[in-house]
Design a protein around this motif. Structure first.
Motif, PDB file in Angstrom:
ATOM      1  N   GLU A 106       4.934 -18.251 -21.594  1.00 40.14           N
ATOM      2  CA  GLU A 106       5.170 -19.206 -20.364  1.00 40.14           C
ATOM      3  C   GLU A 106       3.758 -19.858 -19.861  1.00 40.14           C
ATOM      4  OE1 GLU A 106       7.546 -21.282 -18.243  1.00 40.14           O
ATOM      5  OE2 GLU A 106       8.056 -19.798 -19.625  1.00 40.14           O
ATOM      6  N   LYS A 107       2.697 -19.145 -19.835  1.00 37.64           N
ATOM      7  CA  LYS A 107       1.725 -19.933 -19.219  1.00 37.64           C
ATOM      8  C   LYS A 107       1.034 -21.056 -20.379  1.00 37.64           C
ATOM      9  CE  LYS A 107      -3.071 -18.880 -17.793  1.00 37.64           C
ATOM     10  NZ  LYS A 107      -4.592 -18.586 -18.234  1.00 37.64           N
ATOM     11  N   ALA A 108       1.342 -20.688 -21.538  1.00 34.98           N
ATOM     12  CA  ALA A 108       1.001 -21.856 -22.506  1.00 34.98           C
ATOM     13  C   ALA A 108       1.750 -23.193 -22.402  1.00 34.98           C
ATOM     14  CB  ALA A 108       0.906 -21.180 -23.806  1.00 34.98           C
ATOM     15  N   VAL A 109       3.164 -22.799 -22.139  1.00 35.38           N
ATOM     16  CA  VAL A 109       4.079 -23.981 -21.710  1.00 35.38           C
ATOM     17  C   VAL A 109       3.714 -24.666 -20.586  1.00 35.38           C
ATOM     18  CG1 VAL A 109       6.563 -24.653 -21.344  1.00 35.38           C
ATOM     19  CG2 VAL A 109       6.110 -22.905 -23.101  1.00 35.38           C
ATOM     20  N   GLU A 110       3.345 -24.084 -19.453  1.00 34.96           N
ATOM     21  CA  GLU A 110       2.734 -24.577 -18.315  1.00 34.96           C
ATOM     22  C   GLU A 110       1.485 -25.559 -18.593  1.00 34.96           C
ATOM     23  OE1 GLU A 110       2.194 -21.733 -15.395  1.00 34.96           O
ATOM     24  OE2 GLU A 110       4.518 -21.013 -15.446  1.00 34.96           O
ATOM     25  N   GLU A 111       0.610 -24.970 -19.240  1.00 30.75           N
ATOM     26  CA  GLU A 111      -0.528 -25.530 -19.734  1.00 30.75           C
ATOM     27  C   GLU A 111      -0.219 -26.891 -20.500  1.00 30.75           C
ATOM     28  OE1 GLU A 111      -4.180 -23.279 -20.747  1.00 30.75           O
ATOM     29  OE2 GLU A 111      -2.767 -21.947 -21.175  1.00 30.75           O
ATOM     30  N   PHE A 112       0.784 -26.717 -21.526  1.00 25.69           N
ATOM     31  CA  PHE A 112       1.243 -27.913 -22.286  1.00 25.69           C
ATOM     32  C   PHE A 112       1.530 -29.287 -21.466  1.00 25.69           C
ATOM     33  CE2 PHE A 112       5.143 -30.058 -23.692  1.00 25.69           C
ATOM     34  CZ  PHE A 112       4.638 -30.737 -24.751  1.00 25.69           C
ATOM     35  N   ARG A 113       2.548 -28.642 -20.283  1.00 24.12           N
ATOM     36  CA  ARG A 113       3.239 -29.485 -19.471  1.00 24.12           C
ATOM     37  C   ARG A 113       2.102 -30.639 -18.900  1.00 24.12           C
ATOM     38  NH1 ARG A 113       7.460 -25.836 -16.704  1.00 24.12           N
ATOM     39  NH2 ARG A 113       8.958 -25.402 -18.637  1.00 24.12           N
ATOM     40  N   GLU A 114       1.159 -29.659 -18.368  1.00 25.98           N
ATOM     41  CA  GLU A 114      -0.120 -30.316 -17.815  1.00 25.98           C
ATOM     42  C   GLU A 114      -0.902 -31.433 -18.635  1.00 25.98           C
ATOM     43  OE1 GLU A 114      -2.528 -31.666 -14.569  1.00 25.98           O
ATOM     44  OE2 GLU A 114      -0.630 -30.555 -14.620  1.00 25.98           O
ATOM     45  N   MET A 115      -1.159 -30.844 -20.011  1.00 25.76           N
ATOM     46  CA  MET A 115      -1.765 -31.547 -20.796  1.00 25.76           C
ATOM     47  C   MET A 115      -0.877 -32.703 -21.341  1.00 25.76           C
ATOM     48  SD  MET A 115      -3.377 -28.778 -23.014  1.00 25.76           S
ATOM     49  CE  MET A 115      -4.327 -29.685 -24.066  1.00 25.76           C
ATOM     50  N   TRP A 116       0.256 -32.648 -21.303  1.00 28.33           N
ATOM     51  CA  TRP A 116       1.090 -33.760 -21.399  1.00 28.33           C
ATOM     52  C   TRP A 116       1.185 -34.927 -20.506  1.00 28.33           C
ATOM     53  CZ3 TRP A 116       4.241 -35.357 -25.574  1.00 28.33           C
ATOM     54  CH2 TRP A 116       5.261 -36.498 -25.388  1.00 28.33           C
ATOM     55  N   ARG A 117       1.075 -34.419 -19.067  1.00 31.89           N
ATOM     56  CA  ARG A 117       1.145 -35.544 -17.973  1.00 31.89           C
ATOM     57  C   ARG A 117      -0.257 -36.020 -18.015  1.00 31.89           C
ATOM     58  NH1 ARG A 117       4.043 -31.544 -15.545  1.00 31.89           N
ATOM     59  NH2 ARG A 117       2.284 -30.315 -15.004  1.00 31.89           N
ATOM     60  N   GLU A 118      -1.596 -35.328 -18.557  1.00 32.38           N
ATOM     61  CA  GLU A 118      -2.658 -35.908 -18.641  1.00 32.38           C
ATOM     62  C   GLU A 118      -2.998 -36.806 -19.617  1.00 32.38           C
ATOM     63  OE1 GLU A 118      -5.513 -32.762 -18.194  1.00 32.38           O
ATOM     64  OE2 GLU A 118      -4.868 -32.074 -16.224  1.00 32.38           O
ATOM     65  N   ARG A 125       5.883 -41.205 -21.935  1.00 31.25           N
ATOM     66  CA  ARG A 125       4.746 -41.630 -21.445  1.00 31.25           C
ATOM     67  C   ARG A 125       3.969 -42.783 -22.275  1.00 31.25           C
ATOM     68  NH1 ARG A 125       0.678 -36.613 -23.405  1.00 31.25           N
ATOM     69  NH2 ARG A 125       1.000 -37.066 -25.608  1.00 31.25           N
ATOM     70  N   PRO A 126       2.988 -43.535 -21.890  1.00 34.24           N
ATOM     71  CA  PRO A 126       2.431 -44.446 -22.539  1.00 34.24           C
ATOM     72  C   PRO A 126       1.842 -43.731 -23.954  1.00 34.24           C
ATOM     73  CG  PRO A 126       1.883 -44.932 -20.274  1.00 34.24           C
ATOM     74  CD  PRO A 126       2.721 -43.474 -20.286  1.00 34.24           C
ATOM     75  N   GLY A 127       2.194 -44.382 -25.093  1.00 30.38           N
ATOM     76  CA  GLY A 127       1.569 -43.832 -26.029  1.00 30.38           C
ATOM     77  C   GLY A 127       2.376 -42.710 -26.878  1.00 30.38           C
ATOM     78  N   GLY A 128       3.610 -42.196 -26.087  1.00 26.54           N
ATOM     79  CA  GLY A 128       4.395 -41.240 -26.639  1.00 26.54           C
ATOM     80  C   GLY A 128       3.887 -40.056 -27.134  1.00 26.54           C
ATOM     81  N   VAL A 129       3.940 -39.416 -28.045  1.00 27.92           N
ATOM     82  CA  VAL A 129       3.468 -38.029 -28.651  1.00 27.92           C
ATOM     83  C   VAL A 129       1.844 -38.308 -28.769  1.00 27.92           C
ATOM     84  CG1 VAL A 129       5.539 -37.250 -29.347  1.00 27.92           C
ATOM     85  CG2 VAL A 129       4.039 -38.463 -31.038  1.00 27.92           C
ATOM     86  N   TRP A 130       1.441 -39.679 -29.126  1.00 27.04           N
ATOM     87  CA  TRP A 130       0.043 -40.029 -29.495  1.00 27.04           C
ATOM     88  C   TRP A 130      -0.780 -40.005 -28.353  1.00 27.04           C
ATOM     89  CZ3 TRP A 130       0.828 -38.670 -34.075  1.00 27.04           C
ATOM     90  CH2 TRP A 130       1.854 -39.032 -34.973  1.00 27.04           C
ATOM     91  N   GLY A 131      -0.246 -39.990 -27.207  1.00 29.37           N
ATOM     92  CA  GLY A 131      -0.976 -39.730 -25.870  1.00 29.37           C
ATOM     93  C   GLY A 131      -1.377 -41.198 -25.240  1.00 29.37           C
ATOM     94  N   ILE A 132      -2.306 -41.236 -24.512  1.00 29.33           N
ATOM     95  CA  ILE A 132      -2.704 -42.358 -23.979  1.00 29.33           C
ATOM     96  C   ILE A 132      -4.051 -43.057 -24.400  1.00 29.33           C
ATOM     97  CG2 ILE A 132      -3.701 -43.480 -21.932  1.00 29.33           C
ATOM     98  CD1 ILE A 132      -2.311 -41.127 -20.092  1.00 29.33           C
TER      99      ILE A 132
END
Length: 91
Positions: A38-50, A84-91
């Motif tokens: 669960e902690k890794a999933v929370e980290e994933f969500r934060e990294m996704w937002r960033e 998000r902008p850039g989709g899975v590739w990120g910003i």
């Protein structure tokens, strides 16, 4: 714990295959680890937002890009992450 849970999941899938008498059952992506702490999933969500890319997150979590991509798909389907902008590739 994750390894034990995955082994139990595999046993359950095989048990169901036998129950339904489908000995030639093909299990897609059987080699992919779908289990996350669960902690890794929370980290994933934060990294996704960033704006981190799937590749950057895979490196961070020391997991395959397929595993991170499946998590992204899961989190999107459950409305935990947004487009998000850039989709899975990120910003």
């Amino acid at each position: 714990m994750a390894v034990a849970a995955r082994k139990e999941w595999k046993r359950e899938v095989k048990r169901k295959a036998i129950k339904y008498k489908r000995p030639n059952l093909y299990i897609a992506c059987e080699e992919i680890n779908f289990i996350w702490q669960e902690k890794a999933v929370e980290e994933f969500r934060e990294m996704w937002r960033e704006g981190y890319s799937i590749h950057e997150m895979a490196e961070y979590f020391q997991r395959g890009t397929d595993e991170v991509m499946i998590l992204a798909m899961d989190q999107s389907r459950h409305h935990h992450i947004k487009s998000r902008p850039g989709g899975v590739w990120g910003i």
